[in-house]
Write a protein that holds these residues in place. Structure first.
Motif, PDB file in Angstrom:
ATOM      1  N   LYS A   1      60.984  30.885  44.379  1.00 64.11           N
ATOM      2  CA  LYS A   1      61.195  29.591  45.018  1.00 64.11           C
ATOM      3  C   LYS A   1      61.759  28.584  44.016  1.00 64.11           C
ATOM      4  N   GLN A   2      61.207  28.564  42.801  1.00 75.71           N
ATOM      5  CA  GLN A   2      61.704  27.652  41.777  1.00 75.71           C
ATOM      6  C   GLN A   2      63.137  28.008  41.393  1.00 75.71           C
ATOM      7  N   CYS A   3      63.419  29.307  41.287  1.00 78.95           N
ATOM      8  CA  CYS A   3      64.782  29.734  40.972  1.00 78.95           C
ATOM      9  C   CYS A   3      65.768  29.251  42.039  1.00 78.95           C
ATOM     10  N   GLU A   4      65.390  29.381  43.276  1.00 78.20           N
ATOM     11  CA  GLU A   4      66.265  28.949  44.370  1.00 78.20           C
ATOM     12  C   GLU A   4      66.496  27.442  44.323  1.00 78.20           C
ATOM     13  N   GLU A   5      65.470  26.688  43.969  1.00 81.86           N
ATOM     14  CA  GLU A   5      65.597  25.234  43.938  1.00 81.86           C
ATOM     15  C   GLU A   5      66.539  24.757  42.838  1.00 81.86           C
ATOM     16  N   VAL A   6      66.604  25.480  41.734  1.00 80.78           N
ATOM     17  CA  VAL A   6      67.424  25.022  40.598  1.00 80.78           C
ATOM     18  C   VAL A   6      68.712  25.826  40.434  1.00 80.78           C
ATOM     19  N   GLY A   7      68.918  26.843  41.274  1.00 80.07           N
ATOM     20  CA  GLY A   7      70.154  27.620  41.195  1.00 80.07           C
ATOM     21  C   GLY A   7      70.142  28.716  40.165  1.00 80.07           C
ATOM     22  N   ALA A   8      68.967  29.151  39.749  1.00 82.68           N
ATOM     23  CA  ALA A   8      68.852  30.269  38.809  1.00 82.68           C
ATOM     24  C   ALA A   8      68.677  31.571  39.585  1.00 82.68           C
ATOM     25  N   LEU A   9      68.933  32.693  38.922  1.00 82.88           N
ATOM     26  CA  LEU A   9      68.749  33.999  39.531  1.00 82.88           C
ATOM     27  C   LEU A   9      67.441  34.619  39.050  1.00 82.88           C
ATOM     28  N   LEU A  10      66.825  35.409  39.900  1.00 82.18           N
ATOM     29  CA  LEU A  10      65.627  36.158  39.518  1.00 82.18           C
ATOM     30  C   LEU A  10      65.999  37.625  39.345  1.00 82.18           C
TER      31      LEU A  10
END
Length: 396
Positions: free
Chosen positions: A204-213
């Motif tokens: 969820k945090q990755c999606e909010e900031v545009g990072a990939l998991l």
């Protein structure tokens, strides 16, 4: 042969176990004196279907009769590699659909890190403390264990580390972050499972900031946790999934899978964004295809959870503090590193193969073939309990 082993073959530790291997079949390895060892390690999770599985042997022999290496990766259409990647896509959730085949898990990690930087245009990679993703320079850069890294610095810059399962650290994932790379279940740290929907909160945090998991499935992948991939136990879909070890049925292979949109960015600007000569080797791909077919068409994957229950019911002893892990990715914890060492070495004397974990000196690895039988589990656990009784008597 032992003298030549130590004289001519480079070693990874000062004291290798040095069993002189004659042959292996099923759940057993035999030495040159024909002593048999029940294998509770499976080549460190690599031999998913045991040793010399007939379906894998048949696939390899069939491919040997056709052709071996013919061209660098991605240029020619080779049936075993195409069928393998197509079958993988059919068992992975959307949008994980396009797979790059490599020679090993650590090379797949390297490719995944490059892909993440290419897609996001960001350099920062966040990994977990006590993480292990391989031993090449990129993988070592996201290894969360300084003792193993400091002799080889400088490594790749702009890496940062958070504590696995610590929700407070998740806020360190920001708009500077290109990717977060985590093991779905931490291996070297002691088979630590994610808790309290930790992976979902990271995603969820990755999606909010545009990072990939990126999730590293090199150890839990290919059925070891009761699902084809460990992340399927935690209601999470990574942007990139990395695999290796168990996917080859005992032969060297790795892979990383992402959406077509992302993976196609390795084709151009620059061309050859990731390249390997032997990745997707037809013989190796044939073995991996046979492995995946057997795991998904049989009950071996579902049976891992019942086998886990059996292990947990048997491994009860005053010197076993806890049993960690999921499915047939298990480790039991002893009171001291000395006891851990004694158990592993004494069990080998008694014909049972166990092994250490990288960063947790109290842990003893149990990652047998998924095909191990109930009677073999009972046989091995009895050896463990006998050895623990002997150690306990000496300590008393």
């Amino acid at each position: 042969m032992k003298q030549d082993f130590f004289k001519y073959q480079a070693q990874t530790t000062p004291h290798p176990l040095a069993i002189e291997v004659s042959h292996a079949i099923g759940s057993y390895i035999y030495d040159t004196n024909n002593k048999k060892y029940l294998d509770f390690v499976a080549g460190v999770s690599a031999c998913s279907l045991g040793h010399k599985h007939p379906r894998i042997i048949r696939a390899v022999k069939d491919q040997l009769d056709k052709y071996l290496h013919v061209m660098v990766y991605g240029e020619y259409i080779q049936q075993s590699a195409v069928e393998l990647t197509k079958l993988l896509a059919s068992h992975l959730p959307h949008p994980l659909e396009k797979t790059y085949l490599t020679n090993s898990g650590t090379e797949a990690i390297e490719g995944s890190l490059k892909l993440a930087r290419r897609v996001t245009g960001r350099s920062q990679i966040i990994a977990a403390k006590l993480a292990y993703h391989g031993n090449t320079m990129g993988s070592m850069s996201v290894m969360g264990y300084e003792e193993r890294k400091q002799a080889f610095r400088p490594l790749i810059p702009d890496t940062a580390f958070i504590t696995f399962n610590d929700e407070k650290d998740i806020k360190q994932i920001t708009r500077k972050t290109g990717a977060v790379i985590l093991e779905t279940i931490q291996g070297g740290a002691g088979f630590i499972e994610p808790k309290y929907e930790y992976l979902k909160k990271v995603k969820k945090q990755c999606e909010e900031v545009g990072a990939l998991l990126i999730l590293d499935e090199i150890q839990p992948g290919f059925g070891r946790t009761g699902k084809l991939f460990g992340f399927q136990n935690y209601d999470i879909i990574p942007d990139i999934v990395v695999m290796g070890k168990g996917m080859g049925g005992g032969l060297p292979i790795g892979a990383f899978t992402a959406s077509t949109t992302m993976m196609d960015q390795l084709q151009d600007n620059p061309k050859l964004g990731h390249i390997t000569t032997f990745g997707g080797n037809p013989v190796i791909a044939a073995a991996a295809l046979a492995t995946l077919q057997e795991i998904t068409e049989s009950d071996v994957m579902a049976a891992t959870l019942e086998k886990e229950k059996l292990f947990r019911s048997l491994l009860i002893h005053p010197l076993i503090k806890e049993v960690r892990g999921l499915g047939l990715m298990l480790a039991f914890i002893t009171p001291s590193a000395e006891i851990t060492n004694q158990v592993i070495l004494k069990c080998q004397d008694h014909g049972l193969i166990l092994f250490w974990l990288l960063f947790e000196p109290l842990a003893i690895r149990i990652t047998p073939p998924l095909t191990i039988s109930e009677s073999e589990i009972r046989e091995g656990c009895q050896i463990i309990l006998t050895v623990l009784d002997q150690i306990q008597d000496i300590k008393i």
